[in-house]
Design an enzyme around this catalytic site. Structure first.
Site, PDB file in Angstrom:
ATOM      1  N   CYS A  28       0.941  -1.375  -0.010  1.00  0.00           N
ATOM      2  CA  CYS A  28       0.193  -0.066   0.010  1.00  0.00           C
ATOM      3  C   CYS A  28       1.053   1.415  -0.108  1.00  0.00           C
ATOM      4  O   CYS A  28       0.618   2.099  -0.674  1.00  0.00           O
ATOM      5  CB  CYS A  28      -0.796   0.082   1.204  1.00  0.00           C
ATOM      6  SG  CYS A  28      -0.159  -0.310   2.607  1.00  0.00           S
TER       7      CYS A  28
ATOM      8  N   HIS B 196      -2.497   6.677   3.295  1.00  0.00           N
ATOM      9  CA  HIS B 196      -1.216   6.821   3.834  1.00  0.00           C
ATOM     10  C   HIS B 196      -0.407   8.110   2.980  1.00  0.00           C
ATOM     11  O   HIS B 196      -0.628   8.274   1.943  1.00  0.00           O
ATOM     12  CB  HIS B 196      -0.314   5.790   3.227  1.00  0.00           C
ATOM     13  CG  HIS B 196      -0.596   4.338   3.786  1.00  0.00           C
ATOM     14  ND1 HIS B 196      -1.097   4.284   4.808  1.00  0.00           N
ATOM     15  CD2 HIS B 196      -0.146   3.152   3.494  1.00  0.00           C
ATOM     16  CE1 HIS B 196      -1.168   2.687   5.529  1.00  0.00           C
ATOM     17  NE2 HIS B 196      -0.618   2.228   4.257  1.00  0.00           N
TER      18      HIS B 196
HETATM   19  N1  LIG Z   1      -4.490  -3.592   5.413  1.00  0.00           N
HETATM   20  C1  LIG Z   1      -4.016  -2.933   4.165  1.00  0.00           C
HETATM   21  O1  LIG Z   1      -4.020  -1.575   4.038  1.00  0.00           O
HETATM   22  C2  LIG Z   1      -3.031  -3.638   3.484  1.00  0.00           C
HETATM   23  C3  LIG Z   1      -2.799  -3.043   2.054  1.00  0.00           C
HETATM   24  C4  LIG Z   1      -1.889  -3.829   1.191  1.00  0.00           C
HETATM   25  C5  LIG Z   1      -1.505  -5.274   1.498  1.00  0.00           C
HETATM   26  N2  LIG Z   1      -2.231  -5.733   2.617  1.00  0.00           N
HETATM   27  C6  LIG Z   1      -2.088  -7.216   2.710  1.00  0.00           C
HETATM   28  O2  LIG Z   1      -3.225  -7.866   2.523  1.00  0.00           O
HETATM   29  C7  LIG Z   1      -3.279  -9.141   3.423  1.00  0.00           C
HETATM   30  C8  LIG Z   1      -4.418  -8.999   4.500  1.00  0.00           C
HETATM   31  O3  LIG Z   1      -4.314  -7.848   5.249  1.00  0.00           O
HETATM   32  P1  LIG Z   1      -5.443  -7.563   6.183  1.00  0.00           P
HETATM   33  O4  LIG Z   1      -5.220  -5.964   6.803  1.00  0.00           O
HETATM   34  O5  LIG Z   1      -6.941  -7.672   5.519  1.00  0.00           O
HETATM   35  O6  LIG Z   1      -5.300  -8.456   7.364  1.00  0.00           O
HETATM   36  P2  LIG Z   1      -6.457  -9.070   8.442  1.00  0.00           P
HETATM   37  O7  LIG Z   1      -7.333  -7.985   8.860  1.00  0.00           O
HETATM   38  O8  LIG Z   1      -5.589  -9.413   9.643  1.00  0.00           O
HETATM   39  O9  LIG Z   1      -7.342 -10.297   7.803  1.00  0.00           O
HETATM   40  C9  LIG Z   1      -6.635 -11.406   7.657  1.00  0.00           C
HETATM   41  C10 LIG Z   1      -7.433 -12.440   6.866  1.00  0.00           C
HETATM   42  O10 LIG Z   1      -7.003 -13.609   6.644  1.00  0.00           O
HETATM   43  C11 LIG Z   1      -7.629 -14.845   7.201  1.00  0.00           C
HETATM   44  N3  LIG Z   1      -6.808 -15.669   7.760  1.00  0.00           N
HETATM   45  C12 LIG Z   1      -5.930 -15.485   8.786  1.00  0.00           C
HETATM   46  N4  LIG Z   1      -5.078 -16.693   8.966  1.00  0.00           N
HETATM   47  C13 LIG Z   1      -5.551 -17.607   8.195  1.00  0.00           C
HETATM   48  C14 LIG Z   1      -5.366 -19.044   7.815  1.00  0.00           C
HETATM   49  N5  LIG Z   1      -4.308 -19.569   8.442  1.00  0.00           N
HETATM   50  N6  LIG Z   1      -6.094 -19.595   6.814  1.00  0.00           N
HETATM   51  C15 LIG Z   1      -6.895 -18.983   6.143  1.00  0.00           C
HETATM   52  N7  LIG Z   1      -7.041 -17.513   6.267  1.00  0.00           N
HETATM   53  C16 LIG Z   1      -6.603 -17.011   7.229  1.00  0.00           C
HETATM   54  C17 LIG Z   1      -8.565 -14.120   8.257  1.00  0.00           C
HETATM   55  O11 LIG Z   1      -9.486 -14.931   8.662  1.00  0.00           O
HETATM   56  P3  LIG Z   1     -10.238 -15.051  10.012  1.00  0.00           P
HETATM   57  O12 LIG Z   1     -10.982 -14.020  10.245  1.00  0.00           O
HETATM   58  O13 LIG Z   1     -10.807 -16.420  10.030  1.00  0.00           O
HETATM   59  O14 LIG Z   1      -8.808 -14.945  11.112  1.00  0.00           O
HETATM   60  C18 LIG Z   1      -8.961 -12.900   7.622  1.00  0.00           C
HETATM   61  O15 LIG Z   1      -9.832 -13.001   6.745  1.00  0.00           O
HETATM   62  C19 LIG Z   1      -1.945  -9.286   4.000  1.00  0.00           C
HETATM   63  O16 LIG Z   1      -1.252  -9.962   3.293  1.00  0.00           O
HETATM   64  C20 LIG Z   1      -1.493  -7.584   4.177  1.00  0.00           C
HETATM   65  O17 LIG Z   1      -0.147  -7.620   4.136  1.00  0.00           O
HETATM   66  C21 LIG Z   1      -2.793  -5.149   3.424  1.00  0.00           C
END
Ligand SMILES: NC(=O)c1ccc[n+]([C@@H]2O[C@H](COP(=O)([O-])OP(=O)(O)OC[C@H]3O[C@@H](n4cnc5c(N)ncnc54)[C@H](OP(=O)(O)O)[C@@H]3O)[C@@H](O)[C@H]2O)c1
Length: 344
Positions: A150, A242
Site C-alpha cells: 500500500c 497513507h
Molecule cells: N491493510 C492494508 O492496508 C493492506 C494493504 C496492502 C496489502 N495488505 C495485505 O493484505 C493481506 C491481508 O491484510 P489485512 O489487513 O486484511 O489482514 P487481517 O485484517 O488480519 O485479515 C486476514 C484475513 O486472513 C484470514 N486468515 C488468517 N489466517 C488464516 C489462515 N491460517 N488460513 C486462512 N485464512 C486465514 C483471516 O480470517 P479469520 O477472520 O478467520 O482469522 C482474515 O480473513 C496481508 O497480506 C497484508 O499484508 C494489507
C-alpha cells in the site's frame, strides 16, 4: 455475464473492502468467501467483524465462509482475490493457481518472484504478458498477479509521471494509517498520542517493489529500473490513507511547473475502477491530507501537492487510500485488467 469470483481472507480489513467494491461491480459476482478455520462454516455476517462504512450486502452476509483450500471453492469460480496474511498466502496461493484459478493477490509473498507480474495497471499493465512465462515455467492452468504494498502504490505513480526527466535517486518518508496493519495490527494503547517509526519489512518493500514496477518487460523477462530508493516508514494514528513525503533527484532539469503538469496529465485507463485523473495535483501547500483527500476518485486516485524545489531535487507530498487504492481496489483493478486481456 459477470465473472464469478471468490475472496480469500474475506473476513479481514482488506477482505471487507473487497466485498464492498465487488458487490456492486458490473463485471464480477461474488461466489465464494474463505477465511481461517475459526471462521469456516459460519455465515459471513457472524464470522466477520464488519467495520467498513457501508452495510454488509444482504446476500453476502448470508453466505457460508469456506476453508481456504482449492477443494472448498466451486470450479465455476474463475478469479480469486486474495487478502490472506503473506505467510498463509505463500502456502496456499500456488495450490489454487495449480488447480486452475486465476489469482489477483494483495499478499506480499511472491511479489518479487521473477515470473510474477507486480502490477499497477496505469503504470505497467504491459507486465501482464509475463503470465505466459509463468504458466510455461510453473505448468499452471491458473495464474498469479500481485499488486504492490500500500505504501509503494502511493508514490510510484508520481515517480512514473516524472520518469521522463530521468529518475536517479528517491527518498521517501511515510506516515501510514493504522488500517494498514489489519484489525489486530496495532493496539490503541500503542498508537493513540503516538507515532511509531518502524513498520517491519516495509522499507524494503518500497525500495524493491518500486524498481520492479518502474522497470521494463521485453516479452520474455523483466528488467528493474536502476533508480536508487531509500525509504523510512512511520505508523501514525490516522484510520485510512497513507501520506508520504518524497524527494526526487532527476538527471534532467525538472521545474516545479513541469513536475505538476507531468503528474496532472499522466494518463489513466478506461477500466471500471480507474480514476480520472489518476493523479490529482493540489496547488494548496497544505494538501493532500488523509481525512480530506483519501476518497478522491472513489478512493482510487493518487493525490500530490506541496511540489517545491529542495536541496535534494524536487520535493512533494503524496497520498492514497491504503485499503482501497493500496489494497482491495488495486486487486480489483488488476482483475479488470486480467478480464480485458482475455485471461478470464
Ligand atoms: N491493510 C492494508 O492496508 C493492506 C494493504 C496492502 C496489502 N495488505 C495485505 O493484505 C493481506 C491481508 O491484510 P489485512 O489487513 O486484511 O489482514 P487481517 O485484517 O488480519 O485479515 C486476514 C484475513 O486472513 C484470514 N486468515 C488468517 N489466517 C488464516 C489462515 N491460517 N488460513 C486462512 N485464512 C486465514 C483471516 O480470517 P479469520 O477472520 O478467520 O482469522 C482474515 O480473513 C496481508 O497480506 C497484508 O499484508 C494489507
Amino acid at each position: 455475464m459477470a465473472v464469478r469470483v471468490g475472496v480469500l481472507g474475506a473476513t479481514g480489513a482488506v477482505g471487507q473492502r473487497l466485498i464492498q467494491l465487488l458487490d456492486p461491480h458490473p463485471e464480477f459476482e461474488i461466489a465464494a468467501l474463505t477465511a481461517s478455520s475459526n471462521s469456516a462454516g459460519k455465515p459471513y455476517r457472524k464470522a466477520a467483524k464488519w467495520r467498513v462504512d457501508s452495510p454488509i450486502p444482504e446476500d453476502v452476509g448470508a453466505m457460508t465462509v469456506k476453508a481456504t483450500e482449492p477443494d472448498a471453492v466451486p470450479d465455476d469460480v474463475d478469479l480469486l482475490f486474495s487478502s490472506l496474511p503473506s505467510s498463509v498466502g505463500a502456502k496456499v496461493e500456488p495450490a489454487f493457481c495449480e488447480a486452475g484459478y486465476v489469482m489477483s493477490s494483495n499478499s506480499s509473498n511472491s511479489r518479487m518472484d521473477e515470473d510474477v507480474p507486480l502490477i499497477i495497471p496505469e503504470i505497467n499493465g504491459d507486465h501482464l504478458g509475463l503470465l505466459e512465462v509463468q504458466r510455461d515455467e510453473r505448468g499452471w492452468d491458473g495464474a498469479m498477479v500481485k499488486n504492490p504494498n500500500c505504501s509503494t502504490i502511493t508514490f510510484v505513480p508520481t515517480l512514473a509521471a516524472l520518469a521522463e526527466f530521468g529518475l536517479e535517486r528517491v527518498h521517501v518518508s511515510t506516515l501510514q494509517a493504522v488500517s494498514g496493519a489489519g484489525y489486530d495490527g496495532v493496539s490503541s494503547m500503542e498508537i493513540i498520542d503516538n507515532a511509531i517509526p518502524y513498520i517491519g519489512s516495509e522499507e524494503d518493500k518500497l525500495e524493491t517493489e518500486s524498481r520492479k514496477l518502474l522497470g521494463g518487460f521485453d516479452g520474455a523477462e523483466l528488467s528493474e529500473h536502476d533508480v536508487d530508493v531509500a525509504a523510512s516508514c512511520n505508523r501514525i494514528p490516522t484510520l485510512d490513507g497513507h501520506l508520504e513525503n518524497v524527494w526526487v533527484e532527476t538527471s534532467e532539469d525538472c521545474s516545479v511547473e513541469h513536475a505538476a503538469e507531468a503528474m496532472r496529465s499522466y494518463p489513466s485507463l478506461d477500466l471500471h475502477s480507474s480514476p480520472e485523473p489518476l493523479i490529482h495535483v493540489f496547488e494548496e501547500p497544505d494538501r493532500p491530507q488523509p481525512r480530506l483527500d483519501r476518497t478522491l476518485g472513489n478512493g482510487m486516485a493518487i493525490s500530490a501537492g506541496g511540489i517545491r524545489e529542495s536541496t535534494f531535487g524536487l520535493q512533494y507530498n503524496c497520498l492514497a487510500h491504503n485499503t482501497v487504492r493500496g489494497a482491495a481496489g488495486a486487486s480489483v483493478l488488476n482483475g479488470e485488467l486480467l478480464l480485458e486481456n482475455g485471461y478470464l
